[in-house]
Motif scaffolding. Structure first.
Motif, PDB file in Angstrom:
ATOM      1  N   HIS A 154      -1.869   4.332   5.279  1.00 26.92           N
ATOM      2  CA  HIS A 154      -1.501   4.393   3.866  1.00 26.92           C
ATOM      3  C   HIS A 154      -2.361   5.412   3.119  1.00 26.92           C
ATOM      4  O   HIS A 154      -3.248   6.049   3.700  1.00 26.92           O
ATOM      5  CB  HIS A 154      -1.680   3.012   3.232  1.00 26.92           C
ATOM      6  N   CYS A 212       2.846   3.434   3.122  1.00 26.49           N
ATOM      7  CA  CYS A 212       2.988   2.678   4.368  1.00 26.49           C
ATOM      8  C   CYS A 212       4.460   2.384   4.644  1.00 26.49           C
ATOM      9  O   CYS A 212       5.054   2.931   5.562  1.00 26.49           O
ATOM     10  CB  CYS A 212       2.175   1.386   4.301  1.00 26.49           C
ATOM     11  N   GLY A 270       0.195   8.696   5.712  1.00 26.72           N
ATOM     12  CA  GLY A 270      -1.042   8.188   5.136  1.00 26.72           C
ATOM     13  C   GLY A 270      -2.275   8.789   5.780  1.00 26.72           C
ATOM     14  O   GLY A 270      -2.246   9.272   6.917  1.00 26.72           O
ATOM     15  N   CYS A 319      -1.893  -0.406   9.413  1.00 27.15           N
ATOM     16  CA  CYS A 319      -1.362   0.010   8.105  1.00 27.15           C
ATOM     17  C   CYS A 319      -1.909   1.402   7.777  1.00 27.15           C
ATOM     18  O   CYS A 319      -3.074   1.557   7.402  1.00 27.15           O
ATOM     19  CB  CYS A 319      -1.763  -0.996   7.030  1.00 27.15           C
ATOM     20  N   ARG A 369       0.840  -1.196   0.000  1.00 27.91           N
ATOM     21  CA  ARG A 369       0.000   0.000   0.000  1.00 27.91           C
ATOM     22  C   ARG A 369       0.879   1.251   0.000  1.00 27.91           C
ATOM     23  O   ARG A 369       1.902   1.317   0.680  1.00 27.91           O
ATOM     24  CB  ARG A 369      -0.931   0.004   1.209  1.00 27.91           C
ATOM     25  N   HIS A 405      -1.419  -5.133   7.184  1.00 26.20           N
ATOM     26  CA  HIS A 405      -0.648  -4.735   6.011  1.00 26.20           C
ATOM     27  C   HIS A 405      -0.966  -5.653   4.835  1.00 26.20           C
ATOM     28  O   HIS A 405      -1.541  -6.737   5.002  1.00 26.20           O
ATOM     29  CB  HIS A 405       0.853  -4.792   6.312  1.00 26.20           C
TER      30      HIS A 405
END
Length: 600
Positions: free
Chosen positions: A428, A411, A460, A426, A408, A467
């Protein structure tokens, strides 16, 4: 400085019989010294720098206009090579207290402080002169009687009605006069100046000029009052004739004249009426020039005929090559073309040089082009369906290689083999990167930066609880004999091509191609590609056969591997034009002409 306006006074011839005192080189300003009785007669006169310039003659007296308060502002202006500084109490943001700060600050540097008072009231005249000013400027004069009242308020008896008693005024002259010397010399040493900026004053200028030391022209108010205002820096003939009348009356009276000037260059130029020339000054509108010029001027205009170009943070002109990053550097780019000044919006057309007859004749002696092969009719190929959306979760059946980076955008998390995946976060960017006009960012959020390093560090804007290291890429991976993931199969890559009359140069964009393991085989009308990469931890491989539009010479064709692509040079077997690279590409019906077109 935005709050200062350059002004200029005309030069004057030196009067005979004046004892001129000059400070010896290196002698400090304000230091006490004994003067002879002869020089003592003109102590104040020698200290008034503006009047000394008038007496010496040979050049205009240059000065600045102070419109904001502050002794430091006064000192900066006085240190700029001026003969005088006008402390503007009419239109400037300067009150009585600020005036008393500015006048001594200017005088301490050997420059004449002149005060423009708000009105012609006698008490205003007295306050300005009592502060130690070397002269006053009175605005909006209308009649001869008003001028006489101003002169009377500025002179001690018996020449006028000014009261005496200020202990401050003497301190702004060097050498400092005594009380008695100031009283005796002020009438001769201080300057009385009035502004001619009304129709009534213009009609009486021949009577006003002999009464004062300097006649100052206010062109803007004068133009407004006679019905011919200055518009876009351009004077009407009637206003210019009015200025010429003031100059003529001033010269006839043996006095000095001053006028507002918008630049140092303009201040250096005598008024056209003194040279018997028409006074029609205009501003050149050519890009990069902007100078003021008179009708019939032979001055060379240096300008940019092309439009400005601003692209990817760079700035320049289309007509020349320099490209810079800052606006200040852009404004300083030297013009590339010379011509004549103009007041029109469009610059003059650049004269085209006549072609060399020898070159023209040589260009017509080319052999006719070979006959063009018939072009196949356009083919209709249905639009392929869009690719399937990428999986948002890792396929549990796929082993995640150690060190794999989250796929992504924004990240950057790295997978450590054997670590637990519970509690992952995560952060992103779900949107696409945007690069526009030098700024960089993502479509999913508003933040924009200029540098690529800053772009890579943009945090992000969305968060997921896991993830994405491999996604659902099982179908794109081959396995080795041990059953572990071997390499990723690349189905397609971006291609591009261009051609010359004899060859087609095609590019297949794939990064990190393994030069030692890559294979490129040329067939009669196709190219076989086997391109492994050196990506880690999972390498990629692009393997395909490219059907070509036309036949090629396999012996003369070649290829080279670069950092981001494979470049293939395909030598045409028949020299015909290729509308597409691949034989299975959809034909558009367009004819691509290469080389020199034939004559009709």
């Amino acid at each position: 400085m935005n709050e200062t306006i350059t002004r200029a006074f005309s030069a004057a011839l030196r009067r005979p019989g004046i004892c001129l005192y000059r400070r010896p080189v290196g002698y400090p300003l304000g230091a006490s010294r004994k003067l002879s009785s002869t020089c003592r007669l003109h102590t104040m006169l020698k200290s008034n720098r503006l009047k000394q310039v008038f007496l010496e003659g040979g050049r205009p007296a240059m000065g600045f206009w102070q419109m904001i308060p502050g002794a430091n502002v006064s000192r900066i202006l006085a240190k700029s090579g001026a003969d005088w500084v006008m402390v503007d109490c009419e239109h400037g943001n300067i009150d009585d207290a600020a005036m008393h700060d500015a006048v001594p600050a200017i005088a301490a540097l050997g420059v004449s402080p002149i005060v423009r008072i708000p009105d012609r009231q006698p008490w205003m005249v007295k306050r300005a002169l009592d502060s130690g000013a070397h002269g006053i400027l009175v605005p909006l004069i209308r009649t001869v009687d008003e001028v006489k009242q101003v002169v009377s308020a500025a002179k001690f008896p018996p020449d006028g009605t000014r009261g005496f008693g200020s202990p401050i005024a003497m301190q702004n002259f060097d050498p400092e006069p005594t009380f008695t010397e100031y009283l005796q010399q002020a009438n001769e040493s201080l300057l009385t100046m009035v502004q001619i900026e009304t129709k009534e004053a213009l009609d009486s200028v021949e009577e006003i000029a002999p009464l004062v030391d300097v006649v100052f022209i206010g062109p803007f108010d004068l133009g407004n009052n006679i019905g011919h205002p200055i518009v876009n820096g351009k004077m009407d003939v009637e206003l210019d004739e009015a200025i010429a009348r003031v100059l003529k009356a001033t010269v006839a009276a043996g006095k000095k004249a001053g006028i507002f000037c918008s630049s140092g260059e303009q201040a250096k130029q005598p008024h056209p009426s003194l040279l018997n020339k028409p006074a029609m000054s205009q501003k050149c509108v050519h890009q990069g020039c902007g100078k003021t010029f008179a009708d019939g001027s032979d001055e060379v205009c240096r300008y940019h005929p092309g439009p400005p170009v601003f692209h990817e943070g760079q700035k320049g002109w289309k007509c020349c090559k320099p490209r810079v990053l800052t606006f200040e550097e852009f404004m300083a780019i030297e013009p590339c073309t010379e011509g004549k000044h103009s007041t029109t919006d469009l610059p003059p057309k650049i004269e085209k040089k006549e072609a060399d007859p020898a070159l023209t004749e040589a260009s017509t002696n080319f052999a006719p082009p070979p006959p063009r092969a018939p072009v196949a009719a356009p083919q209709h190929i249905p639009t392929p369906p869009p690719p399937a959306a990428e999986s948002e979760d890792d396929d549990e059946s796929i082993e995640i290689p150690d060190g794999r980076i989250c796929r992504r955008k924004g990240c950057g998390a790295t997978y450590n083999k054997g670590s637990a995946r519970e509690g992952e976060s995560c952060v992103h960017h779900p949107g696409a990167p945007i690069f526009h006009e030098g700024s960089k960012g993502y479509s999913c959020c508003k933040r924009r930066v200029l540098e690529f390093d800053q772009f890579m560090k943009i945090e992000g804007c969305k968060t997921k609880n896991r993830h994405l290291f491999v996604g659902g890429e099982k179908k794109n991976q081959e396995k080795d004999a041990n059953g572990s993931a071997g390499e990723e199969v690349v189905e397609t890559v971006r291609t591009d091509f261009y051609q010359t009359p004899t060859s087609v140069i095609a590019s297949f964009f794939l990064k990190k191609i393994d030069k030692d393991a890559a294979k490129v085989e040329f067939q009669g009308q196709s190219v076989d590609l086997d391109l492994p990469t050196t990506d880690t931890p999972v390498p990629k491989r692009y393997k395909t056969q490219v059907p070509l539009f036309g036949a090629i010479d396999t012996d003369k064709s070649s290829f080279k591997i670069l950092g981001t692509k494979l470049e293939v040079t395909l030598v045409k077997a028949d020299g015909s034009s290729w509308p597409v690279l691949r034989s299975d590409d959809r034909l558009t019906g367009e004819i691509l002409q290469v080389g020199r077109a034939g004559r009709a």
